[in-house]
Each structure stands twice: as structure tokens, then as C-alpha cells.
Design a protein around this motif. Structure first.
Motif, PDB file in Angstrom:
ATOM      1  N   ARG A 212       0.611  -1.434  -0.189  1.00  0.00           N
ATOM      2  CA  ARG A 212       0.211   0.134  -0.055  1.00  0.00           C
ATOM      3  C   ARG A 212       0.907   1.087  -0.009  1.00  0.00           C
ATOM      4  NH1 ARG A 212      -4.547  -2.524   3.652  1.00  0.00           N
ATOM      5  NH2 ARG A 212      -6.267  -2.792   2.166  1.00  0.00           N
TER       6      ARG A 212
ATOM      7  N   GLY B  88      -3.990   4.285  -2.042  1.00  0.00           N
ATOM      8  CA  GLY B  88      -5.644   4.321  -2.505  1.00  0.00           C
ATOM      9  C   GLY B  88      -6.100   2.883  -2.631  1.00  0.00           C
ATOM     10  N   GLU B  89      -6.857   2.742  -3.765  1.00  0.00           N
ATOM     11  CA  GLU B  89      -7.687   1.531  -3.749  1.00  0.00           C
ATOM     12  C   GLU B  89      -7.118   0.494  -4.688  1.00  0.00           C
ATOM     13  OE1 GLU B  89     -11.412   2.770  -5.387  1.00  0.00           O
ATOM     14  OE2 GLU B  89     -12.267   3.482  -3.215  1.00  0.00           O
TER      15      GLU B  89
END
Length: 357
Positions: free
Chosen positions: A24, A29-30
Motif C-alpha cells: 500500500r 488508495g484503492e
């Protein structure tokens, strides 16, 4: 049916939370998926007999992120499986319980279209059909046309060396890729080939095509684009037996005729496809040969006469050829129906225009 997968590495699984956190920081983010419910769509490719939840899914957007992910995983001893659109029927994108699934779907831009050199530079997440659509306005197309071309991606095509009905004349993916950018497991970025026809030295592109992501992750592909042929006509030739149809195929190739595509359908396939597509297949024959001939109109007319003569020698019945002009929907339906014999993917019309049938 389920298949027993290799036992995962417990030491890697124990570090899962730390691995997810590290990924991450690379893809914020996603871009990192770790929840079980969200991992479900990635548990298999088109070969659904094999299923396995990945340890984590990462969706990078840049070559730099891919390089950093691979460098981190290499240093930590973590397996990595690249994934395109997941349409493969070979299990090439099958996840590992102790591995990172590297999804390339966000690499979806066409970076350059060079009509002068007849190439397009695309990212691996661009769909096969999108390349043809992008150049269709100038009268070009991308030749390899796997039956899943509406969804499969160029990166996956490279990994699997995909073909299609027109690979008989125009070749597989390996014959239509001129260059690529790949990232090795060490994070090193390499460029192979380019816009030129052949690179000097060893044919490394030939090794990458069909390697299923084992040698590196493709982040850019330079593909060859071709001018649409002036005319393309599909012939439907019925036969009393499949053996007769097969003999006709051998004689057509033996005569030096290379059609744009050829496929055989047996009786049950003809009936099932006609009921679904209504393409005008004859239901009174036991085998049907679909032959597409393309090129200048005069040449196509001549080749149709030669193919008809060969077919009659093989006990053909009901030979027919669609005429040039606005009958493209019928030709597309004929090919669409033939694809139903081997795949659940429906119709695709690779090229349109008044000269194509």
C-alpha cells in the motif's frame, strides 16, 4: 471439479499484514485489495475448474509501480502472478494462496498510433478489439482476433500468444508484435524490439510471447496494424461427412490458397448455432466448412471459383458465397455462429465497410 493446489508457504502467510502494508505504500488508495470478499473475482481465470484466492491483489498504474512491486516481492521471497482480463482457458493467471496477484487492468491507454509506420503502441490492459476500433477510421485493423477479443487484453494476448480464426493467414500474436517493455522480477525494466520489423540478435520477443508472465511483466506493447483488405467474402460449403470437409481443407491449402480464415462445424454444432444466431446455415448437411477469402475483388472472385472446384471434388453440397456490399452483418453472423462451437463468446465483427461482407 476442483484441483488440489500446492501447499502455501506458511512463513509468507504469517507476514501477510506486513506485506499488504508495504504494497500500500507503493500503490496507494484503492490499488491494493486484501479483503476476502473483494478477492473472489480474482480466484480463477476462464478455466474455473481451478480456483484459489490470492493472498493479495495489487493494481498498479505505472511501470515504476510495477518495478517497485516486483523488486519488493523478489527481495521478500514472495511469488507474483500477473493477470490481464482473466479470459484465458489455460489457467495462466491462476492465483497462489501465498502470492501476489498483479492485475494490469489499469494499464488501459493507447499511447501512440503511427499510421506511417503502421504500428500502435499500447498498454497491456487495452482490449484486443479496442486496438482495431482505434484505427478503423483510417482503414486499419489489428489482425489477431481471439474469440474473446471484446474482453481479452493485449498483455494477456502476449502472455498466451493468442490467435483467432484469422491467424491462418495473418499469424498469431507473436507475428504481430514488434516490441514490448517488460519488467523483470528484480525490478529491472527492459525494452525489446520497437517499431522496426526485426531486432538484431536473439529473438527475445519470440520468447516473451507465450511465456505466460513467467519471464517478466509486460507494461507496453508495440503491435503491427494492417490495412483492411479491399474485399472479404465468406463461403459456406456443406458436405455429407466431416471427413469430406477435412479433405477439402487439405486440398485448399495444398493448392496454395491461404484463406483469411477457415473453420469446420459438424451437424450438432450447425443446428445449435443456427438456432441461436440465425445466420442462414444449411441444416441438411452433416458438416459445414466456412471459408473467408480476402484481398482485391478480382482476386477474391477467382479464388472463390477455385475453392468451389476443389469443394465439388470433395462431394460438396450447397456451396454459397455472400456478395460484396452491405451484407457484412450476415458474414459476421456466420463467423459468430462458428465461434459458438468452441466458446461462449458471441459475435465479433473485426472490420466493417461497404467492401466487406
Amino acid at each position: 471439479m476442483s484441483v488440489r493446489m500446492p501447499e502455501p508457504d506458511g512463513a509468507v502467510l504469517e507476514r501477510r499484514e506486513r506485506i499488504v502494508a508495504a504494497l500500500r505504500t507503493i500503490v496507494p488508495g484503492e490499488g491494493v485489495i486484501a479483503a476476502e470478499r473483494e478477492l473472489r473475482p480474482y480466484e480463477s481465470d476462464g478455466l474455473t475448474a481451478y480456483r484459489q484466492l490470492p493472498m493479495v491483489v495489487v493494481l498498479p498504474e505505472t511501470t515504476e509501480q510495477v518495478a517497485e512491486i516486483l523488486r519488493y516481492c523478489h527481495g521478500e521471497g514472495i511469488k507474483v502472478v500477473p493477470r490481464g482480463a482473466g479470459t484465458s482457458l489455460s489457467g495462466g493467471a491462476l492465483p497462489l494462496a501465498d502470492g501476489v496477484l498483479l492485475g494490469m487492468a489499469k494499464f488501459s491507454r493507447i499511447r501512440e498510433i503511427d499510421f506511417e509506420n503502421r504500428v500502435a503502441v499500447v498498454e497491456p490492459g487495452v482490449t484486443n478489439l479496442a486496438v482495431s476500433n482505434a484505427v478503423a477510421g483510417a482503414g486499419f485493423y489489428y489482425a489477431p482476433d481471439p474469440s474473446s477479443q471484446i474482453a481479452c487484453t493485449i498483455g494477456g494476448n502476449v502472455a498466451e500468444n493468442s490467435g483467432g480464426v484469422h491467424c491462418l493467414k495473418y499469424g498469431m500474436t507473436t507475428n504481430n508484435v514488434l516490441g514490448c517493455e517488460i519488467v523483470l522480477i528484480t525490478g529491472e525494466v527492459l525494452r525489446l524490439g520497437g517499431k522496426h520489423l526485426d531486432a538484431a540478435g536473439y529473438d527475445l520477443l519470440g520468447i516473451i510471447n507465450g511465456s505466460e508472465g513467467l519471464l517478466g511483466v509486460v507494461t507496453e506493447v508495440t503491435v503491427r496494424i494492417l490495412k483492411k483488405p479491399e474485399t472479404a467474402r465468406a463461403m459456406l460449403i456443406g458436405f455429407p461427412t466431416s471427413e469430406d470437409a477435412g479433405e477439402c481443407v487439405s486440398r485448399i491449402i495444398g493448392a496454395g490458397i491461404i484463406p483469411g480464415g477457415m473453420e469446420i462445424m459438424d451437424g450438432p454444432a450447425i443446428a445449435a448455432a443456427e438456432e441461436f444466431v440465425h445466420a442462414g446455415y444449411p441444416l441438411t448437411v452433416d458438416a459445414l466448412l466456412i471459408v473467408e477469402l480476402d484481398g482485391p475483388a478480382a482476386e477474391v472472385d477467382h479464388l472463390i471459383e477455385r475453392v468451389n472446384a476443389i469443394a465439388r471434388e470433395c462431394r460438396a453440397t450447397k456451396p454459397s458465397a455472400c456478395a460484396s456490399g452491405p451484407a457484412g452483418r450476415r458474414r459476421s453472423a456466420q463467423w459468430a455462429g462458428s465461434r459458438l462451437t468452441t466458446t461462449a463468446w458471441m459475435a465479433r465483427s473485426r472490420a466493417s465497410g461497404s467492401a466487406r461482407c
